[in-house]
Design an enzyme around this catalytic site. Structure first.
Site, PDB file in Angstrom:
ATOM      1  N   GLU A   1      30.971  36.476  47.838  1.00  6.64           N
ATOM      2  CA  GLU A   1      31.864  37.625  47.741  1.00  6.64           C
ATOM      3  C   GLU A   1      31.127  38.830  47.184  1.00  6.64           C
ATOM      4  OE1 GLU A   1      35.294  37.042  45.274  1.00  6.64           O
ATOM      5  OE2 GLU A   1      36.087  39.038  45.719  1.00  6.64           O
TER       6      GLU A   1
ATOM      7  N   GLU B   1      31.592  43.185  33.444  1.00  9.73           N
ATOM      8  CA  GLU B   1      31.264  42.543  32.168  1.00  9.73           C
ATOM      9  C   GLU B   1      30.847  41.083  32.381  1.00  9.73           C
ATOM     10  OE1 GLU B   1      33.869  44.438  32.748  1.00  9.73           O
ATOM     11  OE2 GLU B   1      33.558  46.152  31.413  1.00  9.73           O
TER      12      GLU B   1
ATOM     13  N   GLN C   1      42.236  34.976  49.389  1.00  6.15           N
ATOM     14  CA  GLN C   1      41.629  34.273  48.264  1.00  6.15           C
ATOM     15  C   GLN C   1      42.686  33.989  47.201  1.00  6.15           C
ATOM     16  OE1 GLN C   1      38.763  36.759  46.256  1.00  6.15           O
ATOM     17  NE2 GLN C   1      37.477  35.016  45.711  1.00  6.15           N
ATOM     18  N   GLY C   2      42.696  32.794  46.651  1.00  6.58           N
ATOM     19  CA  GLY C   2      43.620  32.446  45.570  1.00  6.58           C
ATOM     20  C   GLY C   2      42.833  32.014  44.353  1.00  6.58           C
ATOM     21  N   TYR C   3      42.380  32.990  43.583  1.00  4.05           N
ATOM     22  CA  TYR C   3      41.529  32.691  42.427  1.00  4.05           C
ATOM     23  C   TYR C   3      42.225  33.077  41.107  1.00  4.05           C
ATOM     24  CZ  TYR C   3      37.034  31.270  44.516  1.00  4.05           C
ATOM     25  OH  TYR C   3      36.021  30.587  45.120  1.00  4.05           O
ATOM     26  N   SER C   4      42.335  34.399  40.873  1.00  3.05           N
ATOM     27  CA  SER C   4      42.837  34.866  39.571  1.00  3.05           C
ATOM     28  C   SER C   4      44.292  34.480  39.334  1.00  3.05           C
ATOM     29  CB  SER C   4      42.764  36.394  39.487  1.00  3.05           C
ATOM     30  OG  SER C   4      41.445  36.840  39.559  1.00  3.05           O
TER      31      SER C   4
ATOM     32  N   SER D   1      44.156  39.290  47.972  1.00  4.62           N
ATOM     33  CA  SER D   1      43.995  40.447  48.855  1.00  4.62           C
ATOM     34  C   SER D   1      44.784  40.245  50.139  1.00  4.62           C
ATOM     35  CB  SER D   1      42.530  40.679  49.193  1.00  4.62           C
ATOM     36  OG  SER D   1      41.749  39.626  48.714  1.00  4.62           O
TER      37      SER D   1
END
Lengths: 371, 395, 371, 395
Positions: free
Chosen positions: B249, B377, B131-134, B166
């Site tokens: 996810e 949060e 995954q390439g998100y953050s 990851s």
């Protein structure tokens, strides 16, 4: 037998409509303010006409032959509106007791009377300050083909108007506990002023004779009938409590959306949003366990005891948390007697205590798991 | 209906009995987790055998249509398969972000060409996805990401970096959020791209975690070329795809972390108890009971949400599950360490039981559960706003 | 003797300066990354020169004759920076043991050696997985005017470099527990790799002979010497833990003031503000108990055992909560080994376990209160 | 120095021994709480005797200067007095919002004329005060209050209403926040007025609480005339006085609710235990122990804050104490009800022990602790902003 989802929905809608029309919280408040205690008998005839006492009674005995899932749809709605009713004690607990035991003319005739609305029953098992169903001093002695019952039970829900009592008693000359159905005649009832304003009483019975068949004998003897009855009582009560918890939560959520302070709706404050979201998560977890417990009962699963304790403990903690937050998030107005927050917290603590507190059920859950 | 399902159950049971190798009915060892991919390794040949047999049945992705490598099972049938596998402790044949995250999104939102190109390889474990998100500056506020993709004729040129990828160093391809419009409001300039991590210009740096392992990377992109047809959905419309994938996810995180954890916890408490007969100290026992009750509730919640997949709030409900899972798992980790006492303080070495050393790593690794895939949060915000309808502040 | 507030402040400032200059967290990290375990011996000589080992040693034996309040000012600063040092084991625990016992040439000479920095001592009392100081298998047998000690102890802090051990052993032919000071020679030490990266070891001793005076005998025999020593160890450790909790909290607070998300400093989000405020309240409550416990020790109050358990339990829960929140509020970066959040949480759990967990001390607190 | 204090301690002990009547060394009964005031009642004549003796010593307000009815004691001396009174279980001679809230504010901010006019009467319990702060629309957001005061020559004319006025129906005078400027920003148009509740135009309506008692009123003002000299501080500068008074209120709330609560809790648990030997069920015992540890910590915190009154954060620290007190007291109430089981469910009647009925009322009344005198939420905001320096959001 269970209804399909769609029919369950129709069932639930009709229960909700009745509660909203005939037994809203304002009705409970009015009863409380005008009577020494709130009796569920006042609206009982309407519930009888709707067929609710007999939901779980077999069709051939005049009932609907449905399951606890269906009955719980009604009980949850009553929990939402704090409706006082003998339905839990009679339609759920007594019907369970009379169905789980070996069937006799006695049991069948009582089920028929419940379904027709002629008989209400209160469960009388407690003798001490804390739930300890196996510590029993009441006794039963055989005498000329009858049972003679002696003893006292405390804090019996719906005691004051019940036609009969399900009582636990030690069978003399054996180490067994029996469950007996005892008519109210001859039983002395002392009404109690408990803070939920419902009818509760201490009862005592002195050498009352009942027929032999009044001793209910478990069909499935793997667990005691008393435990089987109590587990159903716990699950049924958890349903009522879940209804109350949801209603208190929704009332609070509504308030967060209309109350302004600091030029903002207070529901826009993130700290309160997170607290509301956490309550919602707790409610969803609790509902999942309650649903599973109801399914287990209707399927006759061996998991009933475990799920009963799990449900009672979890719903108890959830209701405790939510009723406290309901007052806190309403602020001063939630502290006033004229607001419903107080009615919810008072009923909540009584139900948390009834049939075993969360602490009792945490311990029992661990024991049942073998720890 | 029920009888048909029962017939299916019998078939499944029989097939599993015949086809699941004995060593695949034992608890999974970390080194044997079948992640698939170009460089898949099978230290235990049974793992490969089991995977191949399950692929043949379409049961690595049982609910996917057959043309994409699945078996076209209904949700009820898939639950039966899962239950029967659990009964014999059968290992999951293939672990993959392709199966739980990218696949469902492509099934919903990919073109037919993309489905044919990517889904069967996911089902067969041929390609390992990450995954390439953050990004370092875009965590909870994911939509503020700034990795840039410029369309240059038939390809995009990617520059920037991602973090918390990851096992990117072990993976073959990445599904990656990139910014294709820097002038639009932040949610409106994001696109969803797929590309090969072996492309020139990709640099993957493992990040060492407090648990001592490096399950994540920071990944740098320097003029990486990606064919334009690897865009999923429309350009600049990637945010809704990104959110949909996050919901998958979150469901998955809940699902995978819950299994049999609470039984293990009781066992640890007994085994490392200081009393000879394995009695658990009452204060600890109460807290484990409370935890076990919640843990069991989480399992039941997950099952219920699967059944109620038609619930209009189903997407946001994944946030409920995610937060509950993270909370309950955090408690569980703390209780495990406490229950083991001195035995649970080890980092390495023969003086500590292997399972205790494992629990320590799980405890520390578990601290990320309330961060990865959207912090608790952020998920509480989602619940408050989307499910509960609580208002935003007025300015 | 205790210093006045102003002198205490000066004392604390000098401790803080030394820690910040000679032993910042980066120093601990460097040690951890370059050695099999982090030994407190590396910086010991500097601490000796500052006179810290002898803070509580009487002046006539070469110390400063001050109290635990003064020593705790140093220990708290070390807790803030995760400084590895034998100061707690030696300067606080061993000095307490050697001062609380009947004074002999043996005890006096050891106190002198500690004050001069020649002797470090590790406390070795644990034998099982959970703190149970009165369950002891190690034995002491009298033989030709000496004691022969046999046994094993586990997870001894500062074991690997200690010059001597304080061990508990069952005195043969009596039902009493004795505390002995045992030289490291002849003791076999197995270093342990514990996740706080400090030096810990399992030790065993096989028929080691020590002089008669090596058995320390309580002057105040109302409670056992072992308990008196352990209570001081618990309070001293609570001081270290409070320092760590404060440092982790301040690090988190700093991050809330610089990290931006959604175009805002995350410290402006009310949900996080309330969580920070709650941590602060916990810290203030914990500090109040720790202060009271230190005062009780210096005044020789009968409340020491109660306050020791109260402090250890409360600080343990606080540190647990704060180290978890430290990671959570830092987000992903807090999960990385290169960030200090992990160093704090790892040390925290070891200290929570040491000398009795919070659960142990809740139970003990209730027992001491008579419940 | 220490010796001087010890000499004082001896004097105090001796005086108390001689002068504190035996019945004043028993736990306070609700009906005998000495609130003072114009209509003070003393069902037990010893209460009056004890009050008069303490007034004579100046020990109803021991740290106030002698000219205002105090004894001019140092904080250390006052603590000695308190300790010695506690030792013999001496009752507090006078309860009063004048002593703990209005008095300190007048000492700091009143004119000399106001001090002479009001303080000695407070010290002697001649006048019973209540608080006029909240309004139905101004709770947590106190500064948005709208009760109007218009200056008409030598007096103000008050119109509006206040709520949560503690025992206003039993009180003589009110210290009241009013709006004197409707055009200024909300904090800048508030004034602090003192007036007689017997003034024409004042209507006090008791509010029934969930605990069944009516300890608060809603109070309506209809053209109430208040002499202009009853203004404390400057006109429109009442907000800072209001906040100062709240700090004193918070300190006091903490102080008064903490006493010996935890001993009682253990006793209840033992007494109403279901086991014959008074053993407490382990899960409950653990939670009571946790509560007792926190309760004890609160007591120590209060003592520490008294010693550290020179702390620059002392004002905001009252918020720390207030929140902690409210939390701990809430837990305490819940545990008390739980510990009593069936005996703790009673509302009235002979079937329930009197102490159990009392605990029920205390439990319910205690729910207001986190609301009155500033909600816990408002106090957490204060801690976050004033002590921790956390920022406001940027718009």
């Amino acid at each position: 037998m269970n209804l399909d989802r769609e029919s369950q929905q129709i069932f639930q809608d009709s229960a909700r409509d009745w509660v909203l029309n005939s037994a809203p919280i304002s009705h409970f408040r009015h009863q409380r303010d005008s009577q020494p205690y709130v009796s569920g008998r006042e609206l009982w005839q309407e519930q009888v006409e709707l067929g609710w006492p007999g939901i779980m009674v077999p069709e051939e005995l005049g009932g609907s032959g449905l399951g606890m899932q269906e009955l719980s749809l009604v009980i949850e709605q009553m929990g939402r509106s704090l409706t006082a009713s003998p339905l839990l004690s009679t339609g759920l607990i007594a019907v369970s007791a009379l169905s789980l035991c070996e069937q006799t003319d006695f049991s069948r005739s009582r089920l028929t009377s419940i379904a027709s609305g002629e008989l209400t029953v209160a469960l009388a098992t407690e003798e001490g300050n804390h739930h300890a169903p196996h510590c029993v001093s009441a006794t039963a002695r055989q005498h000329e083909g009858q049972w003679l019952l002696n003893g006292r039970k405390i804090r019996v829900a719906d005691a004051n108007s019940a036609d009969a009592f399900l009582v636990s008693a030690k069978i003399e000359a054996s180490d067994q506990l029996g469950v007996f159905l005892l008519p109210a005649e001859g039983v002395s009832v002392t009404p109690l002023a408990i803070f939920d304003s419902r009818e509760h009483g201490n009862i005592s019975f002195d050498a009352i004779a009942v027929p032999e068949q009044a001793l209910l004998v478990a069909r499935d003897s793997s667990t005691s009938l008393l435990d089987q009855i109590l587990d159903r009582a716990r699950i049924g009560l958890a349903v009522e409590m879940l209804g109350s918890a949801n209603a208190a939560f929704e009332m609070t959520l509504d308030y967060l959306k209309i109350r302004e302070q600091f030029g903002q709706l207070i529901g826009s404050f993130q700290a309160l949003q997170h607290r509301a979201a956490k309550m919602y998560i707790e409610l969803e977890l609790a509902r999942s366990v309650v649903d599973a417990a109801l399914l287990a009962v209707d399927e006759g699963s061996t998991e009933i005891p475990l799920l009963a304790s799990q449900a009672k403990a979890l719903v108890g903690d959830t209701l405790n948390h939510i009723t406290n937050e309901t007052i806190q998030l309403h602020g001063g107005i939630g502290m006033t007697d004229e607001h419903d927050a107080g009615l919810f917290i008072k009923r909540a603590r009584v139900t948390e205590y009834l049939y075993g507190s969360s602490a009792f059920h945490r311990d029992r859950y661990a024991r049942l798991r073998g720890f | 209906m029920a009888t048909e399902l029962e017939r299916f159950r019998d078939e499944v049971r029989e097939w599993l009995e015949l086809n699941c190798p004995a060593s695949m009915r034992t608890p999974m060892v970390d080194s044997e987790i079948p992640w698939g991919g170009r460089n898949a390794k099978f230290p235990n040949p049974d793992t490969k055998l089991w995977l191949d047999r399950m692929i043949e049945k379409g049961w690595t992705v049982p609910t996917w249509p057959e043309q994409y490598g699945g078996a076209g099972l209904s949700i009820e049938q898939a639950q039966v398969l899962e239950q029967e596998m659990e009964k014999i402790n059968a290992r999951t044949p293939l672990f993959s972000m392709g199966i739980f995250m990218l696949g469902p999104v492509l099934l919903e939102l990919g073109t037919e060409e993309q489905k044919q190109r990517f889904l069967p390889d996911i089902a067969r474990g041929k390609r390992r996805w990450c995954q390439g998100y953050s990004e370092p500056g875009a965590g909870s506020d994911l939509a503020s990401l700034s990795t840039k993709a410029e369309l240059r004729g038939d390809h995009y040129l990617i520059n920037g970096s991602k973090i918390w990828n990851s096992e990117a160093d072990q993976s073959d391809w990445i599904f990656c959020l990139v910014r294709t419009d820097f002038d639009a409001p932040k949610h409106k300039g994001i696109s969803f791209l797929l590309f090969d991590l072996d492309s020139p210009g990709v640099d993957r740096q493992p990040i060492k975690l407090i648990s001592g392992s490096s399950v994540f990377c920071q990944t740098f992109f320097d003029d990486v070329k990606v064919p334009a047809e690897n865009l999923v959905g429309e350009e600049n419309a990637g945010w809704s795809i990104a959110k949909r994938l996050l919901q998958y996810e979150r469901q998955n995180v809940g699902k995978h972390l819950n299994k049999s954890f609470d039984i293990k916890l009781w066992d640890l408490a007994k085994k490392y108890s200081s009393s000879a007969d394995g009695q658990i100290e009452p204060d600890l026992r109460s807290r484990i009971a409370r935890q076990a009750i919640q843990d069991g509730a989480l399992g039941l919640l997950i099952e219920r949400l699967e059944r109620e997949a038609d619930n209009p709030n189903a997407g946001s409900m994944s946030s409920v599950m995610k937060v509950a899972m993270a909370d309950i798992n955090l408690q569980r980790g703390e209780l495990a360490i406490e229950a083991m006492g001195a035995a649970g303080l080890g980092w390495q070495g023969d003086e500590f039981p292997e399972e205790a050393l494992g629990e320590v790593r799980v405890w520390l690794r578990g601290k990320a559960n309330s961060i990865e895939g959207g912090t608790s949060e952020v998920n509480l915000n989602i619940i408050a706003k989307r499910i509960l309808g609580l208002p935003d502040p007025q300015h």
